[in-house]
Write a protein that holds these residues in place. Structure first.
Motif, PDB file in Angstrom:
ATOM      1  N   ALA A   1       0.837  -1.203   0.000  1.00  0.00           N
ATOM      2  CA  ALA A   1       0.000   0.000   0.000  1.00  0.00           C
ATOM      3  C   ALA A   1       0.870   1.249   0.000  1.00  0.00           C
ATOM      4  N   LYS A   2       1.958   1.215   0.746  1.00  0.00           N
ATOM      5  CA  LYS A   2       2.879   2.355   0.768  1.00  0.00           C
ATOM      6  C   LYS A   2       3.515   2.570  -0.603  1.00  0.00           C
ATOM      7  N   ASP A   3       3.878   1.462  -1.256  1.00  0.00           N
ATOM      8  CA  ASP A   3       4.525   1.559  -2.564  1.00  0.00           C
ATOM      9  C   ASP A   3       3.600   2.124  -3.632  1.00  0.00           C
ATOM     10  N   TYR A   4       2.319   1.867  -3.508  1.00  0.00           N
ATOM     11  CA  TYR A   4       1.371   2.285  -4.543  1.00  0.00           C
ATOM     12  C   TYR A   4       0.451   3.431  -4.097  1.00  0.00           C
ATOM     13  N   PHE A   5       0.798   4.067  -2.989  1.00  0.00           N
ATOM     14  CA  PHE A   5      -0.021   5.175  -2.505  1.00  0.00           C
ATOM     15  C   PHE A   5      -0.044   6.291  -3.543  1.00  0.00           C
ATOM     16  N   ASP A   6      -1.209   6.804  -3.847  1.00  0.00           N
ATOM     17  CA  ASP A   6      -1.389   7.832  -4.874  1.00  0.00           C
ATOM     18  C   ASP A   6      -1.331   9.218  -4.231  1.00  0.00           C
TER      19      ASP A   6
ATOM     20  N   ARG B   1      -4.793  16.284  -4.275  1.00  0.00           N
ATOM     21  CA  ARG B   1      -5.956  16.931  -4.883  1.00  0.00           C
ATOM     22  C   ARG B   1      -7.139  16.938  -3.919  1.00  0.00           C
ATOM     23  N   ASP B   2      -7.414  15.797  -3.321  1.00  0.00           N
ATOM     24  CA  ASP B   2      -8.556  15.684  -2.414  1.00  0.00           C
ATOM     25  C   ASP B   2      -8.392  16.536  -1.159  1.00  0.00           C
ATOM     26  N   ARG B   3      -7.216  16.546  -0.591  1.00  0.00           N
ATOM     27  CA  ARG B   3      -6.993  17.318   0.639  1.00  0.00           C
ATOM     28  C   ARG B   3      -7.041  18.813   0.383  1.00  0.00           C
TER      29      ARG B   3
END
Length: 169
Positions: A140-145, A151-153
């Motif tokens: 999950a860390k490797d593929y975190f967007d 953008r969302d924050r």
């Protein structure tokens, strides 16, 4: 020639009857008038309008339409004790449209203006500092967007203005 916190004030509605006034030690309109007296553009008995044609530095966001200057708000902003630079105060006023000392203190996060992408630099730091990925599996860390998270924050929670990051409450 102007320096950091100066305003070009003039009298009688004639912009050639004015001078640049250093605002670092000015606290009220009487002191502005005294500066214009010293420069020879009015006398002590002058009771007409004092207008402002231009401003530099921290004064600039307090220059209003129709050659007005919000001296009280400028003095409050100038004298507000904070760890933030004047440029952050300017960014806050440009964003909010007015100065609010408590609002600034509550909203100001930091300066990311030296970064090529201030929002991205902030989000990478925020993810690490806030522990957003703490406890997540390595995959999950490797593929975190980060881009989508940024953008969302910045839609709801944060605001960037000239490289300065603020909470968007």
């Amino acid at each position: 020639m102007t320096t950091d916190n100066q305003v070009f004030f003039y009298v009688d509605g004639i912009p050639t009857k004015g001078a640049w006034v250093d605002m670092d030690a000015i606290d009220d309109w009487q002191e502005v008038k005294t500066a214009l007296v010293v420069h020879g553009f009015c006398d002590e008995d002058y009771d007409g309008d004092i207008l402002a044609a231009d401003a530099e530095g921290l004064c600039k966001p307090f220059l209003g339409r129709h050659d007005t200057f919000d001296l009280a708000e400028f003095v409050d902003c100038r004298d507000h004790e904070t760890h933030a630079p004047d440029e952050a105060k300017i960014a806050y006023v440009e964003w909010m449209g007015s100065w609010d000392s408590q609002g600034f203190d509550d909203a100001y996060i930091g300066n990311y203006s030296r970064e090529t992408n201030p929002k991205q630099a902030f989000i990478y730091s925020y993810v690490d500092d806030a522990g957003v990925l703490e406890g997540a599996p390595q995959i999950a860390k490797d593929y975190f967007d980060y881009e989508s998270y940024e953008r969302d924050r910045f839609i709801n929670d944060f605001h960037e203005e000239n490289g300065f990051i603020f909470y968007n409450d």
